[in-house]
Design a protein around this motif. Structure first.
Motif, short mmCIF file in Angstrom:
data_model
loop_
_atom_site.label_atom_id
_atom_site.label_comp_id
_atom_site.label_asym_id
_atom_site.label_seq_id
_atom_site.Cartn_x
_atom_site.Cartn_y
_atom_site.Cartn_z
N CYS A 1 -9.13 12.87 45.49
CA CYS A 1 -9.15 12.33 46.84
C CYS A 1 -10.01 11.07 46.85
O CYS A 1 -11.05 11.01 46.17
CB CYS A 1 -9.72 13.38 47.78
N ASN A 2 -9.60 10.10 47.63
CA ASN A 2 -10.33 8.84 47.75
C ASN A 2 -10.46 8.46 49.20
O ASN A 2 -9.54 8.68 50.00
CB ASN A 2 -9.60 7.74 46.98
N ALA A 3 -11.60 7.87 49.55
CA ALA A 3 -11.78 7.34 50.90
C ALA A 3 -12.51 6.01 50.80
O ALA A 3 -13.46 5.88 50.04
CB ALA A 3 -12.57 8.31 51.76
N TRP B 1 -15.12 9.20 46.02
CA TRP B 1 -14.15 10.04 45.32
C TRP B 1 -14.53 11.51 45.41
O TRP B 1 -15.73 11.85 45.34
CB TRP B 1 -14.06 9.64 43.85
N GLY B 2 -13.51 12.34 45.52
CA GLY B 2 -13.73 13.78 45.44
C GLY B 2 -13.81 14.22 43.99
O GLY B 2 -13.63 13.42 43.06
N GLN B 3 -14.02 15.50 43.79
CA GLN B 3 -14.27 16.05 42.46
C GLN B 3 -12.99 16.28 41.67
O GLN B 3 -13.06 16.51 40.46
CB GLN B 3 -15.05 17.37 42.55
N GLN C 1 -19.72 13.10 51.06
CA GLN C 1 -19.04 13.96 50.10
C GLN C 1 -17.57 14.08 50.47
O GLN C 1 -17.24 14.15 51.65
CB GLN C 1 -19.66 15.34 50.05
N LEU C 2 -16.72 14.13 49.46
CA LEU C 2 -15.31 14.42 49.65
C LEU C 2 -15.02 15.73 48.94
O LEU C 2 -15.21 15.84 47.72
CB LEU C 2 -14.42 13.30 49.09
N GLN C 3 -14.57 16.71 49.70
CA GLN C 3 -14.30 18.03 49.15
C GLN C 3 -12.80 18.28 49.15
O GLN C 3 -12.20 18.42 50.22
CB GLN C 3 -15.02 19.10 49.97
N ALA C 4 -12.24 18.35 47.95
CA ALA C 4 -10.80 18.57 47.81
C ALA C 4 -10.52 20.03 47.49
O ALA C 4 -11.33 20.70 46.84
CB ALA C 4 -10.24 17.68 46.72
N SER C 5 -9.37 20.49 47.94
CA SER C 5 -8.96 21.86 47.66
C SER C 5 -7.45 21.96 47.70
O SER C 5 -6.76 21.04 48.18
CB SER C 5 -9.57 22.82 48.68
N GLY C 6 -6.92 23.07 47.19
CA GLY C 6 -5.49 23.35 47.30
C GLY C 6 -4.70 23.25 46.01
O GLY C 6 -3.51 23.54 46.01
N GLY C 7 -5.33 22.87 44.92
CA GLY C 7 -4.61 22.79 43.66
C GLY C 7 -4.28 24.18 43.13
O GLY C 7 -4.73 25.20 43.67
N SER D 1 -5.86 19.44 50.39
CA SER D 1 -6.68 19.00 51.52
C SER D 1 -7.92 18.31 50.98
O SER D 1 -8.41 18.65 49.91
CB SER D 1 -7.10 20.18 52.38
N CYS D 2 -8.42 17.37 51.75
CA CYS D 2 -9.66 16.69 51.38
C CYS D 2 -10.42 16.34 52.64
O CYS D 2 -9.90 15.61 53.49
CB CYS D 2 -9.37 15.44 50.57
N ALA D 3 -11.64 16.84 52.73
CA ALA D 3 -12.48 16.59 53.90
C ALA D 3 -13.66 15.72 53.50
O ALA D 3 -14.36 16.03 52.54
CB ALA D 3 -12.97 17.91 54.48
#
Length: 121
Positions: free
Chosen positions: A95-97, A111-113, A2-8, A20-22
């Motif tokens: 976010c992409n990894a 991909w994150g959400q 899982q990719l968890q994005a935040s900060g928008g 941020s994306c973890a």
């Protein structure tokens, strides 16, 4: 994985935000992580990418000098510091990894959400 994005969020033109994306889950190795964005009615575009090993970076011309991508390999986390924001930066940021889940698996894109960044004029 899982990719968890935040900060928008919502910010005035000229302001700053930090995304941020973890990445979590069964991860063997990460080749690179990055951020893409998609504005209404437009195609998704690359914003910035950072290679896990060595830390080399690449930026879209439209954000060079304003955005900075960084990473914390121990936390499988990537950051995007966005300064001098403009209304045209308004978009959903993804976010992409590119990573492997095992030693012998192929590298796969995850991909994150997505997190919405809105810059008001």
């Amino acid at each position: 994985v899982q990719l968890q994005a935040s900060g928008g969020g919502l910010v005035q033109a000229g302001g700053s935000l930090r995304l941020s994306c973890a990445a979590s889950g069964s991860i063997f190795s990460i080749n690179h992580m990055g951020w893409y964005r998609q504005a209404p009615g437009k195609q998704r575009e690359l914003v910035a990418v950072i290679v896990t090993s060595g830390g080399s970076t690449n930026y879209a011309d439209s954000v060079k000098g304003r955005f900075t991508i960084s990473r914390d390999n121990a936390k499988n986390t990537v950051y995007l510091q966005m300064n001098s924001l403009k209304p045209e930066d308004t978009a959903v940021y993804y976010c992409n990894a590119k990573l492997r889940v095992t030693l012998i698996s192929y590298e796969t894109d995850y991909w994150g959400q997505g997190t919405l960044v809105t810059v008001s004029s």
